[in-house]
Motif scaffolding. Structure first.
Motif, PDB file in Angstrom:
ATOM      1  N   ILE A   1      -6.626   5.742   9.821  1.00  0.00           N
ATOM      2  CA  ILE A   1      -7.002   4.897   8.701  1.00  0.00           C
ATOM      3  C   ILE A   1      -6.189   3.605   8.800  1.00  0.00           C
ATOM      4  O   ILE A   1      -4.966   3.661   8.979  1.00  0.00           O
ATOM      5  CB  ILE A   1      -6.708   5.599   7.346  1.00  0.00           C
ATOM      6  CG1 ILE A   1      -7.307   7.006   7.302  1.00  0.00           C
ATOM      7  CG2 ILE A   1      -7.178   4.749   6.179  1.00  0.00           C
ATOM      8  CD1 ILE A   1      -8.788   7.096   7.320  1.00  0.00           C
ATOM      9  N   PRO A   2      -6.824   2.429   8.676  1.00  0.00           N
ATOM     10  CA  PRO A   2      -6.079   1.175   8.859  1.00  0.00           C
ATOM     11  C   PRO A   2      -5.126   0.858   7.705  1.00  0.00           C
ATOM     12  O   PRO A   2      -5.363   1.255   6.561  1.00  0.00           O
ATOM     13  CB  PRO A   2      -7.188   0.117   8.945  1.00  0.00           C
ATOM     14  CG  PRO A   2      -8.352   0.712   8.247  1.00  0.00           C
ATOM     15  CD  PRO A   2      -8.246   2.199   8.438  1.00  0.00           C
ATOM     16  N   ASP A   3      -4.053   0.142   8.032  1.00  0.00           N
ATOM     17  CA  ASP A   3      -3.130  -0.359   7.015  1.00  0.00           C
ATOM     18  C   ASP A   3      -3.919  -1.188   6.014  1.00  0.00           C
ATOM     19  O   ASP A   3      -4.845  -1.910   6.392  1.00  0.00           O
ATOM     20  CB  ASP A   3      -2.036  -1.220   7.644  1.00  0.00           C
ATOM     21  CG  ASP A   3      -1.051  -0.407   8.454  1.00  0.00           C
ATOM     22  OD1 ASP A   3      -0.907   0.794   8.182  1.00  0.00           O
ATOM     23  OD2 ASP A   3      -0.433  -0.982   9.371  1.00  0.00           O
ATOM     24  N   GLY A   4      -3.546  -1.084   4.760  1.00  0.00           N
ATOM     25  CA  GLY A   4      -4.236  -1.822   3.715  1.00  0.00           C
ATOM     26  C   GLY A   4      -5.254  -0.988   2.962  1.00  0.00           C
ATOM     27  O   GLY A   4      -5.615  -1.294   1.840  1.00  0.00           O
TER      28      GLY A   4
ATOM     29  N   PRO B   1      -2.143   5.574   6.479  1.00  0.00           N
ATOM     30  CA  PRO B   1      -1.199   4.459   6.375  1.00  0.00           C
ATOM     31  C   PRO B   1      -0.374   4.580   5.096  1.00  0.00           C
ATOM     32  O   PRO B   1      -0.723   5.339   4.186  1.00  0.00           O
ATOM     33  CB  PRO B   1      -2.122   3.242   6.298  1.00  0.00           C
ATOM     34  CG  PRO B   1      -3.340   3.757   5.609  1.00  0.00           C
ATOM     35  CD  PRO B   1      -3.504   5.181   6.101  1.00  0.00           C
ATOM     36  N   LYS B   2       0.670   3.822   5.003  1.00  0.00           N
ATOM     37  CA  LYS B   2       1.522   3.838   3.816  1.00  0.00           C
ATOM     38  C   LYS B   2       0.824   3.227   2.597  1.00  0.00           C
ATOM     39  O   LYS B   2       1.284   3.397   1.486  1.00  0.00           O
ATOM     40  CB  LYS B   2       2.838   3.119   4.101  1.00  0.00           C
ATOM     41  CG  LYS B   2       3.682   3.871   5.096  1.00  0.00           C
ATOM     42  CD  LYS B   2       4.980   3.172   5.385  1.00  0.00           C
ATOM     43  CE  LYS B   2       5.777   4.002   6.373  1.00  0.00           C
ATOM     44  NZ  LYS B   2       7.026   3.362   6.760  1.00  0.00           N
TER      45      LYS B   2
ATOM     46  N   GLY C   1       3.848   6.686  -2.186  1.00  0.00           N
ATOM     47  CA  GLY C   1       2.846   5.738  -2.672  1.00  0.00           C
ATOM     48  C   GLY C   1       1.564   6.438  -3.090  1.00  0.00           C
ATOM     49  O   GLY C   1       0.796   5.922  -3.888  1.00  0.00           O
ATOM     50  N   VAL C   2       1.320   7.630  -2.523  1.00  0.00           N
ATOM     51  CA  VAL C   2       0.149   8.412  -2.943  1.00  0.00           C
ATOM     52  C   VAL C   2       0.421   8.912  -4.359  1.00  0.00           C
ATOM     53  O   VAL C   2       1.415   9.591  -4.600  1.00  0.00           O
ATOM     54  CB  VAL C   2      -0.114   9.609  -1.997  1.00  0.00           C
ATOM     55  CG1 VAL C   2      -1.220  10.507  -2.542  1.00  0.00           C
ATOM     56  CG2 VAL C   2      -0.469   9.125  -0.607  1.00  0.00           C
ATOM     57  N   VAL C   3      -0.453   8.554  -5.302  1.00  0.00           N
ATOM     58  CA  VAL C   3      -0.261   8.969  -6.686  1.00  0.00           C
ATOM     59  C   VAL C   3      -1.238  10.062  -7.115  1.00  0.00           C
ATOM     60  O   VAL C   3      -0.971  10.790  -8.066  1.00  0.00           O
ATOM     61  CB  VAL C   3      -0.346   7.781  -7.679  1.00  0.00           C
ATOM     62  CG1 VAL C   3       0.799   6.814  -7.446  1.00  0.00           C
ATOM     63  CG2 VAL C   3      -1.686   7.077  -7.592  1.00  0.00           C
ATOM     64  N   GLY C   4      -2.373  10.192  -6.419  1.00  0.00           N
ATOM     65  CA  GLY C   4      -3.343  11.189  -6.835  1.00  0.00           C
ATOM     66  C   GLY C   4      -4.054  11.878  -5.688  1.00  0.00           C
ATOM     67  O   GLY C   4      -4.443  11.249  -4.708  1.00  0.00           O
TER      68      GLY C   4
ATOM     69  N   SER D   1       5.993  10.159  -5.252  1.00  0.00           N
ATOM     70  CA  SER D   1       5.126   9.294  -6.052  1.00  0.00           C
ATOM     71  C   SER D   1       3.925  10.026  -6.664  1.00  0.00           C
ATOM     72  O   SER D   1       3.276   9.499  -7.565  1.00  0.00           O
ATOM     73  CB  SER D   1       4.605   8.135  -5.190  1.00  0.00           C
ATOM     74  OG  SER D   1       3.930   8.638  -4.042  1.00  0.00           O
ATOM     75  N   LEU D   2       3.613  11.237  -6.202  1.00  0.00           N
ATOM     76  CA  LEU D   2       2.426  11.966  -6.662  1.00  0.00           C
ATOM     77  C   LEU D   2       2.529  12.276  -8.155  1.00  0.00           C
ATOM     78  O   LEU D   2       3.481  12.907  -8.607  1.00  0.00           O
ATOM     79  CB  LEU D   2       2.264  13.264  -5.877  1.00  0.00           C
ATOM     80  CG  LEU D   2       0.969  14.031  -6.121  1.00  0.00           C
ATOM     81  CD1 LEU D   2      -0.228  13.257  -5.577  1.00  0.00           C
ATOM     82  CD2 LEU D   2       1.037  15.404  -5.486  1.00  0.00           C
ATOM     83  N   THR D   3       1.537  11.827  -8.927  1.00  0.00           N
ATOM     84  CA  THR D   3       1.541  12.063 -10.368  1.00  0.00           C
ATOM     85  C   THR D   3       0.378  12.935 -10.824  1.00  0.00           C
ATOM     86  O   THR D   3       0.381  13.434 -11.942  1.00  0.00           O
ATOM     87  CB  THR D   3       1.493  10.739 -11.160  1.00  0.00           C
ATOM     88  OG1 THR D   3       0.317  10.014 -10.790  1.00  0.00           O
ATOM     89  CG2 THR D   3       2.736   9.907 -10.900  1.00  0.00           C
TER      90      THR D   3
END
Length: 182
Positions: free
Chosen positions: A27-30, A51-52, A76-79, A99-101
């Motif tokens: 998967i590309p950055d962004g 990617p991040k 950075g992954v929240v869901g 970061s997962l909420t």
């Protein structure tokens, strides 16, 4: 077939459902979103490089990817939504970022080889159904599967876990283990 050159301008990925010959994806950055059913039933998919920039994995995104054996999610992954990784029978471990909420119903259902899930942060919101009953995010795992979480979050994890999960106070490197199945 490998997909290593998706357009760099992508902000979300969709449309690979039922690609039986797809083996690897970068998967590309962004890119921020893996869309609903994006890779559902890609039965030959063994690896995905995230990617991040990914923040959300939508419902059924990787459901039925029976050869997917490793998931590395970045901070950075929240869901992670409903049944996102359900039926990933070769998945052996997963590390959920601090970061997962939000963790959706049946997110890791029937991941029959999943032996360990590491939670790096406080408990995410676990979806609830009728009458406030929490859905089981981890049904159908390998017998004896365990999860780990950081000791600093022990009290909040104890309150968040369904009564079917059993804590085993075996602190190791600041982590506490809990039994997810068997």
């Amino acid at each position: 077939m490998s997909v290593s050159r998706l357009p760099s301008a992508l902000t979300d990925v969709w449309g690979f459902e039922d690609c039986q010959n797809l083996k690897t994806v970068r998967i590309p950055d962004g890119c921020q979103l893996i869309g609903g059913s994006a890779f559902k039933n890609c039965s030959s998919l063994t690896s995905v490089e995230f990617p991040k920039s990914i923040t959300e994995i939508a419902g059924y995104a990787f459901q039925g990817c029976v050869k997917l054996d490793k998931v590395e999610l970045h901070e950075g992954v929240v869901g992670i939504a409903l049944s996102a990784f359900s039926g990933c029978a070769s998945l052996t471990s997963v590390e959920l970022p601090k970061s997962l909420t939000s963790l959706g119903r049946d997110a890791f259902e029937n991941c029959s080889s999943l032996e360990c899930c590491s939670f790096l942060g406080a408990p995410p919101d676990l979806q609830t159904g009728s009458y406030g009953v929490r859905y089981d995010v981890f049904s159908g795992l390998a017998t004896g599967a365990v999860g780990t979480y950081q000791e600093e979050f022990a009290e909040s994890w104890e309150k968040a876990l369904p009564s079917t999960m059993h804590l085993a106070y075996l602190p190791k490197n600041g982590m506490i283990r809990l039994r997810l199945s068997g």
